[in-house]
Design an enzyme around this catalytic site. Structure first.
Site, mmCIF file in Angstrom:
data_model
loop_
_atom_site.group_PDB
_atom_site.id
_atom_site.type_symbol
_atom_site.label_atom_id
_atom_site.label_comp_id
_atom_site.label_asym_id
_atom_site.label_seq_id
_atom_site.Cartn_x
_atom_site.Cartn_y
_atom_site.Cartn_z
ATOM 1 N N ASN A 143 39.509 35.905 37.879
ATOM 2 C CA ASN A 143 40.359 35.008 38.654
ATOM 3 C C ASN A 143 41.327 34.227 37.767
ATOM 4 O OD1 ASN A 143 40.884 33.403 41.237
ATOM 5 N ND2 ASN A 143 40.278 31.771 39.834
ATOM 6 N N GLU A 144 42.602 34.257 38.081
ATOM 7 C CA GLU A 144 43.626 33.347 37.565
ATOM 8 C C GLU A 144 43.611 33.121 36.057
ATOM 9 O OE1 GLU A 144 44.550 30.706 41.566
ATOM 10 O OE2 GLU A 144 43.713 29.704 39.807
ATOM 11 N N VAL A 145 44.149 34.087 35.344
ATOM 12 C CA VAL A 145 44.414 33.877 33.915
ATOM 13 C C VAL A 145 45.602 32.928 33.820
ATOM 14 C CG1 VAL A 145 45.176 34.973 31.777
ATOM 15 C CG2 VAL A 145 43.505 36.125 33.252
#
Length: 344
Positions: A143-145
């Site tokens: 999730n969401e680098v």
């Protein structure tokens, strides 16, 4: 553009196995139950996205599987019973979580072989355990680098993860997102799809100054701030500048005055183009509006963004089913919930 069939209309199950709102048996046994899955199915959804933190189901850098992995098994069974597909989203891995305030901690994962090995161990277990459900369970690698300068490192990790998963789960859909919190404008920075079962993934909470108004975790956001929707694009830009942040959108729209579906269409066009050229499905794993925004404005925002999702066949999952200031079934949305469900 190819369509991510079976994953067009979904809802996130945040707070259960990730970003926990409780950490005892009562929480895990009661936060999400079969009745919740049945309820989501009754909304006309075709899937759920299940965020999972590494340390909820693993210990010792991924070497030990905890009993709580059985909640994933249980959710898959419930979804099968009620006709829903499921995305397993690794929301946190050892050495990295999107919301960490320790930037050194967050960056270490992308340069540390041991942390990356733990990441691959997690996906080996998931592939061994859930690859047999390829017709109804998909994998979202991370999730969401958020870091903008790890594009090459992240693409390399993605490839290693896919090469780890594929011998075990050759037919499972794998979702990959770009840097800058899964920004839609980061989709073109992803490598070409490894195979035909790769999905390009992004998140959208734009304009953030509207969807996250009064949010305590957003830097420079006053607790008494308010802005409505829709308003002229310039109003969001001006408000963001006055608060010391850019929160008006990933892409500055063209000439349109009042925000409308055209705003989102313009924002998404770089990702749509990349997906079309590379023959990959496109998916939005998170979108939504905080429960501190006026409910009628929330409904207008959802109507606009979903019109664009539908136009281009972009699958999506609303954030989120309950609590975390975005809960669909919570009291704030009572007056608009039926209309919200219609436009998802």
């Amino acid at each position: 553009m190819r369509i991510f069939e079976g994953y067009q209309k979904g809802i996130n199950l945040g707070g259960w196995l990730s970003q926990l709102v409780g950490n005892d048996d009562a929480h895990f046994n009661g936060f999400i139950t079969e009745s919740d899955i049945a309820r989501i199915a009754s909304y006309g959804c075709d899937h759920v996205r299940l965020p999972v933190d590494c340390d909820t189901v693993f210990a010792d850098m991924g070497n030990t599987i905890l009993d709580r992995i059985s909640y994933i098994d249980q959710c898959i069974d419930w979804c099968g019973k009620h006709g829903l597909n499921l995305i397993i989203d690794l929301h946190k891995t050892f050495g990295y979580m999107f919301s960490t305030n320790d930037r050194d901690f967050g960056a270490t994962f992308f340069h540390d072989a041991d942390l990356q090995a733990a990441f691959l161990r997690i996906w080996t277990v998931f592939a061994q355990r859930y690859g047999k459900y390829a017709d109804r369970v998909a994998f979202e690698l991370l999730n969401e680098v958020d870091l903008p300068d790890v594009v090459n490192e992240w693409n390399g990790i993605i490839r290693k993860a896919i090469e780890t998963i594929r011998p075990i789960a050759p037919d499972t859909w794998i979702l990959v997102g770009g840097v800058r919190y899964n920004a839609v404008t980061s989709v073109p920075t992803l490598d070409l799809p490894y195979d035909e079962k790769i999905v390009y993934n992004f998140h959208c909470y734009e304009p953030l100054i509207f969807t996250h108004q009064r949010a305590y975790w957003v830097n420079h956001m006053p607790r008494d701030f308010h802005i409505g929707y829709p308003q002229p694009v310039g109003d969001y830009i001006k408000a963001g500048e006055e608060l010391g942040m850019w929160q008006a959108g990933e892409a500055k729209p063209g000439d349109e005055q009042l925000i409308s579906p055209a705003y989102f269409e313009n924002m998404f066009k770089v990702a749509i183009k990349a997906a079309q050229e590379r023959n990959a499905p496109l998916y939005c794993g998170e979108y939504g509006v905080i429960d501190l925004a006026p409910a009628p404005d929330t409904l207008r925002w959802l109507t606009d963004i979903n019109a664009v999702f539908a136009k281009y066949g972009i699958g999506r999952a609303l954030w989120t089913y309950k609590v975390h200031n975005f809960g669909l079934i919570d009291a704030h949305y009572d007056e608009i919930r039926e209309e919200m469900i219609k436009v998802l």
